[in-house]
Design a protein around this motif. Structure first.
Motif, PDB file in Angstrom:
ATOM      1  N   UNK A  79      12.255 -12.630   2.444  1.00 20.82           N
ATOM      2  CA  UNK A  79      12.076 -13.040   3.849  1.00 20.82           C
ATOM      3  C   UNK A  79      11.687 -14.507   3.952  1.00 20.82           C
ATOM      4  N   UNK A  80      10.930 -14.990   2.972  1.00 21.02           N
ATOM      5  CA  UNK A  80      10.512 -16.389   2.985  1.00 21.02           C
ATOM      6  C   UNK A  80       9.515 -16.724   4.070  1.00 21.02           C
ATOM      7  N   UNK A 139       4.224 -12.885 -12.925  1.00 22.01           N
ATOM      8  CA  UNK A 139       3.242 -11.827 -13.147  1.00 22.01           C
ATOM      9  C   UNK A 139       1.928 -12.131 -12.425  1.00 22.01           C
ATOM     10  N   UNK A 140       1.558 -13.398 -12.367  1.00 23.41           N
ATOM     11  CA  UNK A 140       0.313 -13.764 -11.690  1.00 23.41           C
ATOM     12  C   UNK A 140       0.357 -13.440 -10.206  1.00 23.41           C
ATOM     13  N   UNK A 141       1.569 -13.404  -9.625  1.00 28.26           N
ATOM     14  CA  UNK A 141       1.691 -13.103  -8.200  1.00 28.26           C
ATOM     15  C   UNK A 141       1.250 -11.676  -7.886  1.00 28.26           C
ATOM     16  N   UNK A 142       1.347 -10.787  -8.856  1.00 32.86           N
ATOM     17  CA  UNK A 142       0.913  -9.399  -8.639  1.00 32.86           C
ATOM     18  C   UNK A 142      -0.587  -9.367  -8.363  1.00 32.86           C
ATOM     19  N   UNK A 143      -1.350 -10.108  -9.166  1.00 31.28           N
ATOM     20  CA  UNK A 143      -2.793 -10.178  -8.947  1.00 31.28           C
ATOM     21  C   UNK A 143      -3.100 -10.788  -7.589  1.00 31.28           C
ATOM     22  N   UNK A 144      -2.408 -11.862  -7.253  1.00 32.49           N
ATOM     23  CA  UNK A 144      -2.642 -12.519  -5.966  1.00 32.49           C
ATOM     24  C   UNK A 144      -2.319 -11.583  -4.807  1.00 32.49           C
ATOM     25  N   UNK A 167       6.611  -5.259  -2.539  1.00 33.47           N
ATOM     26  CA  UNK A 167       6.132  -6.085  -1.428  1.00 33.47           C
ATOM     27  C   UNK A 167       6.421  -7.563  -1.687  1.00 33.47           C
ATOM     28  N   UNK A 168       6.230  -7.996  -2.918  1.00 34.88           N
ATOM     29  CA  UNK A 168       6.493  -9.389  -3.268  1.00 34.88           C
ATOM     30  C   UNK A 168       7.987  -9.714  -3.173  1.00 34.88           C
TER      31      UNK A 168
END
Length: 218
Positions: free
Chosen positions: A166-167, A10-15, A159-160
């Motif tokens: 893709x890495x 979930x934190x990746x969404x903010x990032x 997008x994430x």
């Protein structure tokens, strides 16, 4: 390294809303660096991370609640979820703790919305709004989960997912103003980070060459 099969934090969404490259550096390359802002955030989350359930004025309050969405392949922890009583049952109301004050961008709001999407899937109850609590202002900011914010959040999750599949880490953002507060600037833009030091060094060197010191007479 994260893969497409692993849940998206979930934190990746903010990032990712703030900077997709930042999200890749943290969640793909596993890079991290603390600065004053991240340290303040750690202190702010210390209480929520203890977990537990409390009741106040008929509201059930759950700290450090694990969340997940199979549809979006998301998982993470909510700082606080209040379950508000109503005639149709409890309505989840997620609350995310943030340092500083409200931002001009929507990164914090999207992270909170991602929590709401998880809660809707987990509970089957609609989650119309939540709140961001900012330590500097010591106030909650109510965030309605309208169609625009939901679309932004789901697009960011997509997008994430593509990024993890893709890495590959994307190039630095063109919004350089956001780099100033980023703890990863030295890792992300080492040339940019070192530029003030080089400018100072070159200026001092040029001054020394233009006006060399006079040797003392013996």
């Amino acid at each position: 390294m994260s893969t497409g099969s692993e849940p998206i934090p979930l934190s990746a969404v903010q990032h990712a809303v703030y900077c997709l490259r930042q999200a890749a550096l943290i969640h793909l390359e596993r890079l991290w660096a603390d600065n004053r802002f991240t340290a303040e955030g750690d202190v702010l989350h210390a209480v929520a991370d203890k977990g537990g359930t409390r009741r106040a004025r008929g509201v059930r309050r759950v700290l450090s609640l694990p969340l997940a969405s199979a549809r979006l392949n998301l998982s993470g922890i909510a700082d606080l979820v209040e379950f508000l009583p109503g005639p149709g049952g409890e309505t989840p109301f997620p609350i995310e703790y943030k340092r500083g004050r409200p931002k001009l961008h929507r990164a914090d709001e999207a992270q909170l919305c991602a929590q709401a999407l998880c809660l809707e899937e987990m509970t089957g109850a609609p989650v119309p709004e939540g709140a961001l609590y900012y330590a500097q202002t010591k106030r909650r900011v109510t965030v309605p989960f309208d169609a625009g914010l939901r679309a932004l959040t789901e697009a960011t999750v997509a997008d994430l997912a593509a990024l993890f599949a893709a890495g590959r880490t994307p190039p630095p953002t063109g919004q350089r103003s956001r780099c100033k507060a980023c703890s990863l600037i030295e890792l992300c833009r080492p040339d940019s980070y070192a530029r003030p030091v080089r400018v100072w060094r070159d200026r001092m060197l040029a001054r020394a060459l233009a006006d060399p010191p006079t040797p003392e007479a013996e």
